[in-house]
Structure formats: structure tokens, C-alpha cells
Write an enzyme that holds these catalytic residues in place. Structure first.
Site, PDB file in Angstrom:
ATOM      1  CG  ASP A 161      -2.127  -1.287   0.936  1.00 42.62           C
ATOM      2  OD1 ASP A 161      -2.015  -1.953   0.006  1.00 42.62           O
ATOM      3  OD2 ASP A 161      -3.094  -1.348   1.835  1.00 42.62           O
ATOM      4  CE1 TYR A 201      -4.366   3.158   1.884  1.00 40.53           C
ATOM      5  CE2 TYR A 201      -2.183   4.027   1.542  1.00 40.53           C
ATOM      6  CZ  TYR A 201      -3.024   3.361   1.861  1.00 40.53           C
ATOM      7  OH  TYR A 201      -2.780   2.210   3.154  1.00 40.53           O
ATOM      8  CG  ASN A 217      -5.682  -3.527  -0.104  1.00 41.39           C
ATOM      9  OD1 ASN A 217      -4.141  -3.632   0.820  1.00 41.39           O
ATOM     10  ND2 ASN A 217      -7.020  -2.732   0.405  1.00 41.39           N
ATOM     11  CG  HIS A 273      -0.438  -5.456   2.497  1.00 42.78           C
ATOM     12  ND1 HIS A 273      -0.065  -4.181   2.510  1.00 42.78           N
ATOM     13  CD2 HIS A 273      -1.541  -4.565   2.527  1.00 42.78           C
ATOM     14  CE1 HIS A 273      -0.483  -2.953   3.267  1.00 42.78           C
ATOM     15  NE2 HIS A 273      -1.991  -3.459   2.334  1.00 42.78           N
ATOM     16  CG  HIS A 291      -7.953  -4.779   6.835  1.00 45.79           C
ATOM     17  ND1 HIS A 291      -8.488  -4.633   6.021  1.00 45.79           N
ATOM     18  CD2 HIS A 291      -7.297  -3.921   7.140  1.00 45.79           C
ATOM     19  CE1 HIS A 291      -8.553  -3.419   5.801  1.00 45.79           C
ATOM     20  NE2 HIS A 291      -7.895  -2.832   6.050  1.00 45.79           N
ATOM     21  CG  HIS A 312      -4.451  -4.948   4.893  1.00 46.29           C
ATOM     22  ND1 HIS A 312      -4.802  -4.402   4.095  1.00 46.29           N
ATOM     23  CD2 HIS A 312      -5.088  -6.043   5.069  1.00 46.29           C
ATOM     24  CE1 HIS A 312      -6.083  -4.829   3.167  1.00 46.29           C
ATOM     25  NE2 HIS A 312      -6.504  -5.770   4.288  1.00 46.29           N
ATOM     26  CB  VAL A 313      -4.400  -3.257  10.407  1.00 47.09           C
ATOM     27  CG1 VAL A 313      -4.789  -2.608  12.189  1.00 47.09           C
ATOM     28  CG2 VAL A 313      -4.806  -4.682  10.288  1.00 47.09           C
TER      29      VAL A 313
END
Length: 586
Positions: free
Chosen positions: A232, A235, A289, A371, A381, A408-409
Site C-alpha cells: 500500500d 493510494y 491491496n 501485506h 481486517h 494493512h491495519v
């Protein structure tokens, strides 16, 4: 200098070394730094400081750090990446102007050379290497959406380099001429249980906000030798193709979008934003993602696949979604959560082979990164990639992977050593650092908060299925969520920041999490711990090498602090004794 003076000088040096050793095991606040041997720890939660905002807006494209400041033929967005070993280094950059509009025409990659001139002395470049170039397009056949085609993206792999050596280089096309200014990098140490990169920065979910800016400024201040970016990145998919203002929630702000749109110029802004760091420090990335960026006909990940040099061929994976590399005595494994991870798939087969090839007498430490976390007590998540854990965790445990980094988090969490949701002294130490500062804001709710336990379908992954698990034992037996902080979660905090990993020797590593808000204060660590390997207790269950084990791998120190003090003392003694010899000679 007379002999008595030399002796006095050496005594002073020993005193300094003693002080340095004590500093090495004391926290910046004066308290002793804990080790994983002290664990498992009682769970601790530190909630968001109410004086802080949960997030910030993205930097605009006309921000000086995002604007293009060279003419189209000159290199920009210069970045470095490691190959699988220290004898080679990837140099990447972009030339030409990207285009965005209804009708775009890709540039011709063959119209400009991909050339790096380099050497070990500043201003002298006796070696030259040519490479490859490419462009990519992000196309949307929908009414009102704009298309994008990139500048020319160059990748050159320098080979035959010496380990632990500083090289100076220029990149570009000397026939135009359009060569960059001089930059430099230092190669990694050769694989050895006694040689490591000085500091390794670990960053996740960075983005391009004011908080992201603070994170990168803080990272640069900490002077890493290597950067791990655990997914990530930009963005860019928080925008419509027409640009404008990015959204913290795309589906909330743009419910009628025909596809998950992206504003690809954000990628170019991000490359310029990162260049002060990545032009001198290699950055190793793995997809998240937000890099999926779907187009029609199932086309995905085009920006990620084209913009970054990945040592996939060198590490035998032949995929940019998963690969491995060495940095001194560390073997890094980067895994893909958004491609097939099942035990029957190519990634799993490669991972098994890669782990089997690791020689722990040369690379005692094995660090993995991908990730989305498997262990996560936040509401966001929660158990999202439980399917991946069920497919792969046993293999990582079998080969005794030491540390796992995830993102991710959008918060920080360090686990106790754990395997299959059970406290286990031989399990990896999982650390989530998805707190880089992106536009989606910090996560503040925990799955064990009253009324915050999500339903399994609330956290559906972009790839793979759902494998919701009700716990089979312990305080949460029969439940999907714990009613308090899980025992495997040692420390969690809702703040932005980054981590620094410092490998001390084949047994000890110092992990420090730096919070962004502390960059403006005394820079006291938000979390700090010595990670201790225990090869005598936690040997891989397969034969790895016929070489005799290293002494540092055989014995567990009777006192963790004394071993670390000795290590730091020796480093200080060596440097100070060299200085003293110079003084004595003069």
C-alpha cells in the site's frame, strides 16, 4: 605520544565502552529494554492520543515534493533496489512525460537509452551498464474517465559489485546527453553471521499525506541502510481518474464509479516524494491491496509490476509478487497475499524450496514480510486473511522464521511469539506496521471492544476466500472474537510511525517503533524490545546445512543483557581503538 599517555588513553576508551554497553541495554527513557526471553508479556493497549487527529489530507500535486523539477529527457524518480545478493544492485528511474486524457499515445521505450555509469570514487565512473525500459498504460473504456500512459521507466542491474562498498553513479542517456547528478549507495555485507546492515526501516501503508511526510522525514533522520515497504504505497486508487480531492473512503465518496478508479499521476508524485531516500538507500517493496488497480479484461497491478525492480529471477521465483534476498546475515522473504498462496500453488512450492535453501550458518536470521497480517486484534481486517494463514503458517513455523512484518491495519501491534493462535516460544514474532500515515486514517477500534466484534463478511479480502475461525480453546473458546485483548497481542497502539530493526549479532536484534508525534519531542521510542533467537531450542525440523553450527547459535546467554553489552562494547572498542592508534602515531 608517550607509553603512559597511551595507557591512560586506552583506559579512558574502556570506560567509554562500558558506558556505551550500558546505554545499549537501557531505553532512551532510562529503563531497561525488555527481551523476548522475558515474554510472553501481559497485553498492553495504548489508545489514540485525543490531542492528535486521526489523519490528514493528501499533499496536492503542486506540492514542491511532488512536482517534477527536471526537463523531460532527464532522469527523475531515481530509486535503488537490492538484487538477491550484494554483488548486484538495481537502479531505476523515469524519463519523458506521462500523459493523461481521453486519448493517450504511449512513448517509445527504445527512444532513449537506459545507462548507468559508476565507480568507487566520486566523479570517476569507469564502469558502465545498460538495462531495460518499459511503459505502461491504465485504460478505462468508460464515459467520462481519463486514461493514463507513463513516462519511460528504466531498470538497470549493476553486477560484479563488492560487498559493503560505496559506489557513485549517474544514470540516464549519455548520447543526448541527459545524465543525472551524481548519487551514491553502499552495497550490503556478504552473507555472514557476523555482518548486518546497520539499520533497516520498516514502513507500511504510507500514502502521500502530511503524516506520510512526517514518517519519511523521521525515517531519513534515523539513517537506514535498507527500507522494507510492506505494501500500500501511493493510494492513487483513492481518486477519480480526473484527479481532484482524494477520499478516505472511495466507495463512500464515489458510489457511482463504474470501476475502482485511480489517478495515476499520484504514482509520479510519490516517486519524487521518495527520491531523497530511495536514490541512496535501496527500497524493497511488496504489493498490497491498493496496488491491485483493476482495469478491464482482468488486468491488474500494472503500475506495481512496471515501476519497481524486483529480484524475482535472481531468487528463482520468476514473479514480482513474491521473492527473496539476502542482506548480510539476514535472509528476507517477501510473500504475495494477492496471488495464489495455496499449498498446491506455485508460490507455496517456491517458498518451500527457498526456505530449504537457506543456510542458517551464513544467514542466521530469516525475516518474512507480506501485506495483510495473520495476527490482528483490531476491528479492521480482523481474520481477513485467515485462509492464507491456514495454508502457509505451518511451513514458516517448520523452518523457524524469526520475524514477520505486515501492514494493512493502519496502526501498530506487536505480538507475543505465537503459532496457530497459541503462545509458543518458537513461533515467529509478528509485528504490524501499517501506520505509515495514509489518507484512510488511523485504526482505533479493537475487535474485543464492546460491540466492535465484526462479522466475518465485514472483512472480505480482495483475493482469496473467507475462512472464519472460532477459537477452539482458551478464554475465547467457541467465539469469533476475544472479550479482552488476546494473550498473543503484546502491545498495540493507534498512532502513525515506522519501525527500525537493528541486528546486533546472530542471536540478538533490537526492534524500535518510532511514533510520528515523538519526532518533534525527545524522540523516545513508542515501543522497543530485543528479539532473541533461540536456535538451541527452536531448530528447524529439517536439515539445513552440514556445516558446523556457529558458536553464537549454540549457547543461550545466561544473561541477555550481558551478551548485548559485550557486542556493543566490542563495536565501540574497535572504532575507538582505531582512533587511539591514530592519535598515538601522531
Amino acid at each position: 605520544m608517550e607509553a603512559p599517555e597511551v595507557l591512560t588513553h586506552l583506559i579512558a576508551i574502556l570506560a567509554l565502552a562500558e558506558a556505551a554497553g550500558m546505554m545499549a541495554v537501557m531505553g532512551q527513557g532510562g529503563g531497561a529494554i525488555p527481551t523476548t526471553l522475558d515474554g510472553p508479556f501481559e497485553p498492553v493497549t495504548r489508545r489514540l492520543d485525543p490531542s492528535l487527529r486521526m489523519g490528514s489530507d493528501d499533499l496536492p500535486m503542486d506540492d514542491p515534493r511532488l512536482k517534477k523539477n527536471v526537463t523531460s529527457s532527464f532522469p527523475e524518480q531515481i530509486s535503488l533496489a537490492l538484487s538477491s545478493d550484494p554483488s548486484s544492485m538495481w537502479v531505476s528511474w523515469i524519463t519523458g512525460d506521462a500523459q493523461i486524457g481521453k486519448n493517450v499515445t504511449p512513448l517509445d521505450p527504445s527512444s532513449v537509452a537506459s545507462e548507468v555509469q559508476y565507480g568507487t570514487e566520486s566523479g570517476k565512473y569507469p564502469s558502465k551498464q545498460d538495462g531495460m525500459s518499459a511503459v505502461y498504460s491504465q485504460l478505462y473504456p468508460f464515459e467520462g474517465l481519463l486514461n493514463y500512459t507513463s513516462g519511460i521507466i528504466h531498470h538497470v542491474r549493476l553486477e560484479g559489485l563488492k560487498s559493503a562498498t560505496t559506489y557513485y553513479f549517474k544514470c540516464g542517456d549519455s548520447s543526448v546527453p541527459a545524465m543525472s547528478d551524481e548519487y551514491s549507495f553502499k552495497t550490503m555485507p556478504s552473507p555472514s553471521p557476523n555482518a548486518y546492515p546497520t539499520r533497516i526501516a520498516v514502513i507500511g501503508d504510507l500514502g502521500l499525506t502530511s503524516n506520510s511526510s512526517t514518517t519519511i522525514d523521521h525515517v531519513i533522520k534515523n539513517d537506514p541502510a535498507l527500507v522494507l515497504m510492506v505494501g500500500d504505497l501511493t493510494y492513487a486508487n483513492q481518486y477519480l481518474t480526473t484527479g481532484g480531492q482524494g477520499a478516505s473512503c472511495f466507495s463512500c465518496s464515489f458510489p457511482n464509479a463504474p470501476i475502482r478508479e485511480t489517478y495515476q499521476p499520484r504514482w509520479d508524485g510519490w516517486g519524487r516524494f521518495m527520491e531523497p531516500l530511495t536514490s541512496r538507500v535501496p527500497m524493497m517493496v511488496i504489493e498490497g491491496n491498493h496496488e491491485i488497480e483493476p482495469q478491464v479484461d482482468g488486468i491488474t497491478f500494472q503500475s506495481y509490476l512496471t515501476r519497481f525492480a524486483i529480484p524475482s529471477e535472481e531468487s528463482r521465483s520468476n514473479s514480482s509478487f513474491y521473492y527473496s534476498f539476502n542482506a548480510g546475515g539476514i535472509h528476507f522473504i517477501m510473500l504475495g497475499a494477492y496471488v495464489d498462496y495455496k499449498t498446491t500453488g506455485a508460490q507455496y512450492s517456491w517458498l518451500m524450496d527457498d526456505l530449504h535453501r537457506v543456510n542458517r550458518s551464513l544467514t542466521p536470521w530469516v525475516v518474512a514480510a507480506w501485506h495483510p497480517p495473520w495476527y490482528n486484534s483490531y476491528n479492521s481486517h480482523y481474520q481477513e486473511f485467515e485462509c492464507m494463514r491456514q495454508e502457509m503458517e505451518a511451513l514458516l513455523y517448520q523452518y523457524k522464521v524469526d520475524i514477520v512484518f505486515n501492514g494493512h491495519v493502519h496502526a501498530y501491534e506487536r505480538m507475543n511469539r505465537v503459532y496457530n493462535y497459541t503462545l509458543d516460544p518458537c513461533g515467529p514474532l509478528y509485528i504490524t506496521v501499517g501506520d505509515g500515515g495514509n489518507i484512510e486514517k488511523v485504526d482505533v477500534d479493537f475487535a474485543d471492544d464492546p460491540g466492535k466484534c465484526p462479522k466475518p463478511e465485514d472483512n472480505t479480502p480482495e483475493f482469496g476466500g473467507l475462512c472464519p475461525l472460532n477459537f477452539s480453546n482458551g478464554p475465547a473458546k467457541g467465539k469469533f472474537c476475544w472479550s479482552n485483548q488476546p494473550e498473543w497481542s503484546a502491545y498495540r497502539e493507534s498512532s502513525f510511525g515506522h519501525g527500525i530493526l537493528e541486528i546486533v549479532n546472530s542471536t540478538y536484534a533490537l526492534w524500535t517503533w518510532h511514533r510520528n508525534q515523538d519526532a518533534y519531542k525527545e524522540d523516545k521510542p513508542g515501543d522497543q524490545i530485543f528479539i532473541v533467537r533461540r536456535p538451541e531450542l527452536c531448530s528447524p525440523t529439517v536439515k539445513e546445512t552440514s556445516d558446523p553450527p556457529q558458536a553464537g547459535q549454540e549457547l543461550e546467554p545466561t544473561s541477555p543483557s550481558s551478551t548485548v553489552i559485550l557486542s556493543f562494547k566490542m563495536m565501540w572498542l574497535m572504532s575507538l581503538l582505531v582512533a587511539s592508534v591514530g592519535i598515538a602515531v601522531r
